[in-house]
Design a protein around this motif. Structure first.
Motif, short mmCIF file in Angstrom:
data_model
loop_
_atom_site.label_atom_id
_atom_site.label_comp_id
_atom_site.label_asym_id
_atom_site.label_seq_id
_atom_site.Cartn_x
_atom_site.Cartn_y
_atom_site.Cartn_z
N THR A 50 15.17 -33.11 14.08
CA THR A 50 14.94 -32.50 15.49
C THR A 50 14.75 -34.07 16.31
O THR A 50 13.88 -34.76 16.01
CB THR A 50 14.00 -31.26 15.66
OG1 THR A 50 14.32 -30.98 17.02
CG2 THR A 50 12.76 -31.67 15.28
N TYR A 101 23.10 -29.22 16.67
CA TYR A 101 22.81 -27.86 17.13
C TYR A 101 22.22 -27.88 18.24
O TYR A 101 20.92 -28.46 18.31
CB TYR A 101 22.49 -26.89 16.02
CG TYR A 101 23.18 -26.46 14.89
CD1 TYR A 101 24.31 -25.75 14.92
CD2 TYR A 101 23.01 -27.44 13.69
CE1 TYR A 101 24.91 -25.51 13.71
CE2 TYR A 101 23.70 -27.35 12.44
CZ TYR A 101 24.90 -26.48 12.60
OH TYR A 101 25.63 -26.22 11.45
N VAL A 140 21.47 -22.30 17.24
CA VAL A 140 20.76 -22.34 16.14
C VAL A 140 20.61 -20.82 15.72
O VAL A 140 20.96 -20.59 14.44
CB VAL A 140 19.32 -22.81 15.75
CG1 VAL A 140 18.24 -22.39 14.71
CG2 VAL A 140 19.37 -24.51 15.92
N ILE A 165 21.78 -23.49 9.52
CA ILE A 165 21.23 -24.79 8.96
C ILE A 165 21.25 -24.64 7.46
O ILE A 165 21.57 -25.69 6.79
CB ILE A 165 19.61 -24.97 9.75
CG1 ILE A 165 19.75 -24.93 10.97
CG2 ILE A 165 18.84 -26.12 8.73
CD1 ILE A 165 18.53 -25.21 11.67
N VAL A 221 18.95 -30.88 15.17
CA VAL A 221 18.60 -29.84 16.22
C VAL A 221 17.86 -30.22 17.34
O VAL A 221 17.16 -31.12 17.27
CB VAL A 221 17.88 -28.55 15.40
CG1 VAL A 221 17.33 -27.75 16.46
CG2 VAL A 221 18.27 -27.99 14.19
N LEU A 229 10.79 -25.07 12.99
CA LEU A 229 11.70 -25.14 12.07
C LEU A 229 11.35 -25.31 10.71
O LEU A 229 11.47 -24.60 9.82
CB LEU A 229 12.71 -26.46 12.48
CG LEU A 229 13.64 -26.17 13.59
CD1 LEU A 229 14.20 -27.66 13.95
CD2 LEU A 229 14.84 -25.15 13.32
#
Ligand code: ADP
Ligand code: ASP
Ligand code: MG
Length: 405
Positions: free
Chosen positions: A39, A95, A100, A121, A133, A160
């Motif tokens: 991320t 994403y 997501v 994912i 992400v 996440l």
């Protein structure tokens, strides 16, 4: 095979070269067989640049449109990282929060994550792809884009990791771990090998912006193994642990946090009666303004005064509310001061030691620094002082508690 969530902050993706370096780090872990979810933040300075653009058009921009605007920074970096990964032969997909889906409430600018749908994912991971992400953003039930507050990509990473039951959440930044205090202010600050969630929560809430407070909160709640490390140099970083097995060896003070973001307000000459504090502070809370330190005093003539602090961004609105209340209560005066700062010493070792506060106050007195307000918790003592003494206070306390390296 381990599942890792890695988050890279603004400076770590601040240029094409830095993005290539991140791609190389991700590719390395991926080639060693790790399942990788990455991320990202926006490129450093980008979120501020977008906010400044909005302010040129409208000095009271709508919160909804601000979130549509500022969330674009992260959409740029996730696509660029995927392109860099694909160039070196690693399959990757980006994403946005909405794709997501990262579902949040509808409080624009400081939304809270309610649920993460991990199925896309997981499909990527099973197919051997890296999932990238966008940090900092989500979507509410009506499909509106939301953001999680400044520094919110840390929270995306931890959420996440919790949703995917990752083996570790690694926060890559421009320092190689959590230090005893901000190394930009005290060059002698020391990197900590471990810090407890409890201490990290206090450090973050008292102003250490190395981790967003909600990220620490989330990690503690869902027992996510969390590590802060550098994207520039290799090293073990700092592990944030649930428990410190070594309490006996704990120093009294583990770290010093500070912040310059608050302002102080005082209302004087109000009745010393039940319900007055509720009236003064209640109407401010009702306006969704967070109040931090609060002190009440009663003068010889039995009139009371209340002093409290709020975020500097909320000063004008708070002052307007307070003046209206003052009129209602027939108060003598309202004062404000935005040239203040708060310095806090934090440590679980404080629980088992006496005299910690006295030592702090003596140290500040020795430097000629006047304490305006004091607030404590079980593992923290915070004081409000004049802003111009902030760096002096942090350095003196850092030395006083033998934190210098
Ligand atoms: P990123 O863009 O990677 O999220 P941040 O700027 O949000 O990075 O956080 C890293 C910065 O936090 C460091 O450069 C450092 O100046 C600051 N910082 C404040 N307090 C501390 C601390 N106790 N330990 C380490 N860094 C700290
Ligand atoms: N880009 C956002 C910010 O600057 C989120 C983040 O960096 O974590 O606050
Ligand atoms: Mg940050």
């Amino acid at each position: 095979m381990a599942l890792l969530v890695q988050k890279y902050g603004g400076t770590s993706v601040g240029s094409i070269e830095r993005i290539q370096a991140v791609a190389a780090k991700v590719a390395m872990a991926h080639s060693q067989g790790e399942q990788m979810v990455v991320t990202l933040s926006a490129m450093s300075g980008e979120t501020n640049r977008l906010i400044a653009l909005a302010c040129q058009l409208n000095d009271q921009p709508s919160a909804r449109e601000m979130d549509v605007l500022v969330s674009t920074g992260e959409q740029v970096t996730i696509a660029l990282l995927c392109l860099a990964l694909q160039k070196i032969g690693v399959e990757a997909r980006s994403y946005t929060g909405g794709q997501v889906t990262i579902l949040t409430d509808s409080v624009y600018g400081k939304a809270r994550i309610q649920d993460i749908d991990g199925h896309r994912i997981r499909a990527d991971l099973e197919a051997g792809r890296v999932a990238v992400v966008a940090g900092f953003q989500g979507v509410d039930v009506d499909g509106n884009i939301t953001t999680l507050g400044r520094g919110g990509s840390d929270t995306t990473a931890v959420a996440l990791a919790a949703a995917l039951k990752a083996d570790e959440c690694q926060i890559y930044t421009d320092v190689d771990g959590v230090y005893t205090t901000d190394p930009r202010v005290v060059p002698d600050a020391r990197r900590l090998d471990v810090i407890t969630f409890e201490e990290m929560m206090e450090m973050a809430s008292q102003g250490s912006k190395v981790l967003q407070i909600r990220a620490v909160e989330f990690a503690g709640k869902y027992a996510v193994p969390l590590r802060v490390m550098s994207s520039f140099v290799d090293g073990p970083g700092t592990l944030i642990t649930l428990e410190d097995n070594d309490q006996m060896e704990k120093p009294v003070v583990s770290g010093i946090a500070f912040n310059r973001d608050e302002a102080k307000l005082t209302i004087r000459g109000i009745p010393d009666q039940p319900g007055v504090a509720a009236k003064v502070l209640g109407s401010i809370s009702e306006a969704n303004i967070e109040i931090d330190v609060i002190v009440q005093n009663v003068a010889k003539d039995n009139s009371a005064s209340i002093t409290f602090t709020v975020h500097r961004n909320d000063l004008q609105q708070t002052e307007d509310l307070l003046r209206a209340i003052a009129k209602d209560l027939g108060a003598e005066e309202v004062n404000t001061d935005s040239k203040i700062a708060k310095v806090s010493i934090v440590g679980v070792g404080m629980r088992s030691h006496a005299g910690v506060a006295a030592r702090m106050f003596e140290c500040l007195a020795g430097e000629g620094i006047n304490i305006q307000l004091i607030t404590t918790s079980e593992i923290k003592i915070a004081v409000v002082i004049e802003e111009r003494y902030l760096e002096l206070a942090v350095r003196a306390l850092h030395a006083q508690y033998e934190l210098d390296s």
